[in-house]
Structures are given as structure tokens and as C-alpha cells.
Design an enzyme around this catalytic site. Structure first.
Site, short mmCIF file in Angstrom:
data_model
loop_
_atom_site.label_atom_id
_atom_site.label_comp_id
_atom_site.label_asym_id
_atom_site.label_seq_id
_atom_site.Cartn_x
_atom_site.Cartn_y
_atom_site.Cartn_z
N THR A 82 -8.74 -15.50 60.01
CA THR A 82 -9.14 -14.30 59.28
C THR A 82 -10.45 -13.70 59.78
OG1 THR A 82 -7.96 -14.97 57.29
CG2 THR A 82 -9.79 -13.44 56.99
N ASP A 250 -4.35 -9.15 59.76
CA ASP A 250 -5.16 -9.89 60.72
C ASP A 250 -4.38 -10.95 61.49
OD1 ASP A 250 -4.80 -11.19 58.32
OD2 ASP A 250 -6.81 -12.04 58.22
#
Length: 416
Positions: A82, A250
Site C-alpha cells: 500500500t 494500489d
């Protein structure tokens, strides 16, 4: 790309003399003589994959896509976690050039550990290499806002966004949307030119229950409802035809099981190394023992993973030229976990995980755009996430900072 020094100095001086309120920074007024551009909002839905949309009833995603352009998929940076990926989206830099090598890692020069859950690290600009797009915008007279984005709490060259919020997962999703819509409202106090908005719950359900679970499907439907609510707010603010929206994620998500586990403590002595990160990319820093000895032990037992010396990492990973990256990198095959026997006995493995090789299809992620600058009802080829910084700079008509992206690789989204 370099900015004119005088211009930078002017913006910096102006920003510093403004009075800062809580979580708010001053912004130099935009020169009315400058050419105008439509505002841009980048929304991230953490852990969202194309297949989640395809297998569920998602009328608002469908409308958003049909009125804009969707990429076949987006290729995240390595490792597919992330914080590295959100920072690459913000800066246009590969991980080796911005230094956020994982969600949590130790820096031996700073003698401190970076952790995604620690507020002090989020505010400390020493961790964050490169220049995020909101600072690039502020330097050039634009107004930027952040309702959550990794790194948005830190200050760069004395600047932050005009409005930003410390991450707090308990803040209702509708509140985030209401705030962003108000900040972009042309009749409002802020009148933002650029902003970010972030949602984490799809990723959380993917970890907890696995990517194929009904719980993930329910989270995706909830996100679809929120997207519909957001579009209603844009209509109310008269922004529906004005705002360029970049909807991204992401990374993807892969299934894991307790049948696919690599016990690293059965291959090397963990007392001989520091584990900078564990799974699915183990980052290993030998202590007193020679690096070659540790590496050779891992290489001799190479099964369901690949192991590399830092200076022998394949170039496509862009993961070797930074001092935070340790000497040995061990990459698990998709679906496998790297752990030790004690941790496995205590915790098992989570049903869903990301972080694997960024060219594995399970790690590919979602990307779509909608707004006056973009084509309509089209599907484009794959796009790499490092190019999004250049795209936003182009949309805002600002000069980008030095980055690894290319505008030419994202022109296919734009109207002629």
C-alpha cells in the site's frame, strides 16, 4: 525537470508567512493571468481489482467507466504494497527512487523504524523521497487538498496541501466525500484545483476473508454505493461536468492458504540476520555472518520463491538503488507466505495478501478516468502507475518535478 529558483522562493516565502490552522496550510493565490484548467481528483480504493467489478452488480462503477476510459489493468510498482504504491502514484517515482520500500521497515541511517500505523513517521518528511503532486501544485499557485493519502501529512519545502487530514479510519466514508465535495465547490471557501480521497475497506476484507469471498463482494457493492453518493454530491455542487476524476487502486490481492508456507527459519538461522520485512517479500540484512553464506543457503533451497542479491535484482523491479533496500531480497511465489514456525503456530496465515511480483496478474489493479479531459466509452491498454503523476501535471497545466513517468504513455486516455 527544474523549476525557476525565483518562482520557488516566492511561493515558499508566501506559504511560510500565512497563519497555519490545525491541519491546514496557506496557499499562494493563483495568478488570474495564468491559464485555467479543470480541477482534478484522484480517488484510491485500496485493493480493488477489475474482477471485483466484473463479478458484481456495480451500476455506479459501470456508469463511471462507460462515460470515461478504463485501462485493461494498471501495473503497480514493486513491492505491491500500500504505502510504496500510493507514494509512487503521488510522485511518479519507482520505489528505489522514493525510498518507501514497504509498509514497515527499518532505516539504519535514521536509526528508526517506519510504520504505516505510527503518526510521527507520517509527519516526518525524512522518510518520503520525491515531491508529491499536491506540493508540485502548491508551488505553482494551485490549491490542493487531501482527505487521506500516505505521505500527505508530511511537509515538503515548507509546504503541504491547503487542507489535509490525519489518517483516522473511524471517520465515516460519507464524511470524507462531503468534505472533498465542499473543498472542490467553486462557491466554497477552498475551491480546490487538486485533491486526493482514500478508502481502505475493500483491501481489509480481502485480507481478512480472501479475494474470492462474499465479504469482498459486499465491500465492493458498498464502494459502488459510495461512488454513486459522490457523483450526486458533484451534481449538487455543479461539478459533474467540470471535475476530472482519476479512480485508481494500489495493488491486487492473492489467495493464501496454510498449505503454501515457506519456513525461513528452517533454511537460515534468524539470529544471523535482521528481517527488514517478512512476507511475501522478505528483505534480509545479514549481521555478522557473511552475506554470501546466507544467500547461498537460500539459493540452495530455492523452491516456491526466488532469491536475489540486491545488486542482482532484475532491472524491471526498480528495486536495488536505494540505501534502505537490504542485501538480500526473497520473493515468494504468488499465494505463498514467508514466515517462521513460531509465528505460523501463533497466527497462521491470512486468507488474502499482496506484495508479490508486480507482473503477476493477481497483483494487477484498477484504473479508470472520467471527466472533460478524457475520452468516453473506451477501453485502453495497460498503464503503469508511475505515469499518473505526469498525467495529473498535464491536466493541471503545471511543470512536473523530476519523475520516472511519461506523459506519452497515458495520452491514450485524453481527448485529442
Amino acid at each position: 525537470m527544474l523549476y525557476m529558483l525565483q518562482r520557488n522562493a516566492l511561493y515558499l516565502l508566501t506559504a511560510l508567512v500565512f497563519a497555519f490552522s490545525l491541519n491546514s496550510c496557506g496557499n499562494p493565490e493563483t495568478d488570474p493571468a495564468e491559464s485555467e484548467s479543470n480541477p482534478v481528483l484522484m480517488i484510491s480504493v485500496d485493493g480493488l481489482m477489475n474482477e471485483y467489478i466484473e463479478r458484481n452488480e456495480t451500476p455506479n462503477f459501470d456508469r463511471f467507466i462507460s462515460e470515461g476510459v478504463q485501462a485493461e489493468y494498471m501495473i503497480p510498482v514493486f513491492p505491491t504494497k500500500t504505502f510504496p504504491n500510493h507514494w509512487s502514484l503521488a510522485t511518479g517515482l519507482y520505489v528505489e527512487n522514493h525510498g518507501i520500500i514497504s509498509n514497515s521497515f527499518y532505516d539504519y541511517e535514521l536509526e528508526a523504524r517506519f510504520s504505516y500505523g505510527a503518526p510521527d513517521e507520517q509527519h516526518d518528511s525524512r522518510w518520503w523521497g520525491g515531491e508529491p503532486i499536491w506540493v508540485t501544485a502548491e508551488k505553482q499557485g494551485k490549491t490542493s487538498v487531501n482527505f487521506f493519502w500516505p505521505g500527505s501529512e508530511a511537509t515538503f519545502d515548507g509546504l503541504q496541501s491547503t487542507k489535509w487530514v490525519d489518517y483516522d479510519g473511524s471517520i465515516p466514508d460519507s464524511t470524507r466525500i462531503d468534505s472533498i465535495a465542499a473543498w472542490f465547490n467553486p462557491e466554497g471557501e477552498v475551491q480546490a484545483d487538486f485533491g486526493t480521497l482514500y478508502f481502505s475497506f475493500v483491501d481489509s476484507q480481502g485480507h481478512r476473508y480472501g479475494p474470492d469471498s462474499p465479504e469482498v463482494d459486499e465491500a465492493v457493492k458498498e464502494m459502488d454505493t459510495l461512488l454513486g453518493y459522490f457523483m450526486e454530491k458533484l451534481d449538487e455542487a455543479g461539478l459533474a461536468e467540470e471535475l476530472n476524476i482519476i479512480l485508481v487502486s494500489d495493488h491486487g490481492m492473492a489467495k493464501q492458504s496454510e498449505d503454501k508456507v515457506i519456513f525461513i527459519d528452517e533454511i537460515i538461522n534468524l539470529d544471523d540476520v535482521d528481517m527488514i520485512d517478512w512476507s511475501p517479500v522478505a528483505m534480509i540484512r545479514p549481521n555478522e555472518v557473511e552475506t554470501d553464506q546466507i544467500y547461498n543457503s537460500l539459493k540452495e533451497n530455492e523452491e516456491n520463491y526466488r532469491v536475489y542479491l540486491k545488486n542482482e535484482m532484475p532491472e524491471r523491479f526498480h528495486f536495488s538503488d536505494h540505501y534502505r533496500i537490504p542485501e538480500i531480497i526473497m520473493i515468494a511465489d504468488v499465494g505463498y507466505s514467508i514466515t517462521n514456525r513460531d509465528n505460523f503456530e501463533d497466527r497462521g496465515v491470512v486468507p488474502g495478501m499482496h506484495g508479490f511480483d508486480n507482473m503477476e496478474p493477481e497483483m494487477f489493479t484498477f484504473f479508470a478516468v472520467n471527466g472533460p479531459a478524457f475520452k468516453e466509452n473506451e477501453v485502453a491498454g495497460p498503464v503503469e502507475s508511475v505515469n499518473i503523476y505526469e498525467l495529473i501535471s498535464h491536466l493541471l497545466q503545471i511543470e512536473p518535478a523530476e519523475n520516472d513517468g511519461s506523459l506519452d504513455k497515458v495520452r491514450m486516455f485524453l481527448k485529442e
